[in-house]
Design an enzyme around this catalytic site. Structure first.
Site, short mmCIF file in Angstrom:
data_model
loop_
_atom_site.label_atom_id
_atom_site.label_comp_id
_atom_site.label_asym_id
_atom_site.label_seq_id
_atom_site.Cartn_x
_atom_site.Cartn_y
_atom_site.Cartn_z
N HIS A 81 33.09 116.09 71.64
CA HIS A 81 33.48 115.44 72.89
C HIS A 81 34.88 115.87 73.31
O HIS A 81 35.80 115.89 72.49
CB HIS A 81 33.44 113.92 72.73
CG HIS A 81 33.33 113.18 74.01
ND1 HIS A 81 34.38 113.10 74.92
CD2 HIS A 81 32.30 112.48 74.57
CE1 HIS A 81 33.99 112.38 75.97
NE2 HIS A 81 32.75 112.00 75.78
N HIS A 167 52.74 114.08 73.54
CA HIS A 167 53.18 113.65 72.21
C HIS A 167 52.64 114.68 71.22
O HIS A 167 51.47 115.06 71.29
CB HIS A 167 52.62 112.26 71.90
CG HIS A 167 53.16 111.66 70.65
ND1 HIS A 167 52.75 112.07 69.40
CD2 HIS A 167 54.10 110.70 70.44
CE1 HIS A 167 53.40 111.38 68.48
NE2 HIS A 167 54.23 110.55 69.08
N PRO A 168 53.45 115.17 70.29
CA PRO A 168 53.01 116.28 69.43
C PRO A 168 51.82 115.95 68.54
O PRO A 168 51.12 116.87 68.09
CB PRO A 168 54.25 116.58 68.59
CG PRO A 168 55.09 115.33 68.66
CD PRO A 168 54.83 114.75 70.00
N GLY A 171 49.02 113.28 71.62
CA GLY A 171 48.67 113.84 72.92
C GLY A 171 49.07 112.99 74.10
O GLY A 171 50.24 112.64 74.28
#
Length: 299
Positions: A81, A167-168, A171
């Site tokens: 997904h 955001h590392p 996400g």
């Protein structure tokens, strides 16, 4: 009491202990009822359904982000997904005593809180969208987590809340307000992914199919089959039975049969009654003939 439904989609469907930590976080919030949850290993995704008033629901969503920040790393996440966030999408749906405007306000308030507390870029979608280009979830999610850095670098994709960079680890996220939808999947007796993709293209609105259908073809590797995975965004104007029959007919063109179908999460009773009327060819049938419905009305 203004009841609102919330259906967060979490990017983990394979680790039972992690999934349970999300469920426990919701259960700890006073004023929120966890009605349903389902997980899919192939999609690597879990869907929760909860209801409550605006304040408690906001608290529950923040609790989910707290768990996600400690348990999900999208750099190593794989699944069928599409996703761009650990808590990927959070829709609010008016149920009873609540309006769409209430849900839009809640989406904006929750999005601002998520961005401030967790440093996650937030996009608003559907009825809460800040621009028409952000109404459709698929458009926002296109490129997924791996393409977020490039996407956020474009001024037209600046987030509604939060930093202009992903955001590392977790996400970004998409939060919004919409009417109820039905997550409906049809499994096909083949492992040919191209068949599922062709059928998905035939039934979804974006490529000329039904107005209220979003669809994609996915492989269920653990079962050696493929699936047409769909969201039906208006079950009254595009009912389940009509979509199922279209998928079945399209599959037959490729010499493929339908193994079965599934509903992810909860579904309005009226949608199932309509399907019963169609497949059983019931004449002059009324929803009030359902025993449980009549019992509720007479309480």
């Amino acid at each position: 009491m203004a009841l609102i439904e919330c259906v967060p989609n979490i990017s983990d469907g394979r680790r039972p202990e992690v999934i349970e930590s999300f469920l426990a976080a919701v259960r700890r919030v006073t004023g929120v009822r966890l009605l349903d949850h389902s997980s899919d290993a192939s999609h690597n995704r879990s869907v929760l359904t909860m209801v409550g008033e605006a304040g408690p629901l906001k608290d529950a969503v923040l609790a989910l982000f707290e768990v996600a920040s400690k348990t999900i790393d999208l750099r190593s996440h794989r699944g069928e997904h599409p996703r761009l966030g650990a808590v990927d999408v959070v829709p609010f749906i008016p149920i009873e005593g609540a309006t769409m405007a209430d849900c839009v306000a809640l989406a904006r308030e929750t999005g601002a809180a998520v961005a401030a507390r967790f440093g996650v870029p937030v996009f608003l979608y559907e009825e809460a969208a800040s621009t028409p280009a952000r109404t459709n979830l698929a458009d926002i999610r296109r490129g997924e987590f791996e393409g977020l850095t490039a996407k956020l670098a474009s001024p037209e994709w600046a987030p509604d809340f939060g930093p202009p960079r992903p955001h590392p680890i977790t996400g970004a996220t998409v939060i919004g307000a919409r009417m109820p939808l039905i997550a409906f999947n049809v499994n096909l007796a083949t492992d040919r992914i191209e068949v599922a993709r062709e059928i998905a293209a035939a039934v979804r609105h974006s490529s000329g199919g039904f107005r209220f259908v979003k669809a994609m073809g996915v492989a269920l590797a653990d079962r050696n089959i493929v699936q047409v995975s769909m969201n039906l965004t208006n079950y009254e104007k595009t009912p389940i039975f009509r979509v199922f029959e279209a998928v079945r007919r399209e599959a037959a063109r490729y010499g493929v049969s339908v193994l079965g179908s599934e509903i992810v999460g909860l579904v309005p009773a009226a949608a199932l009654v309509a399907s019963a009327e169609y497949f059983l060819q019931l004449g002059q049938f009324k929803g009030t003939q359902v025993l449980e419905t009549r019992l509720r009305e007479n309480r």
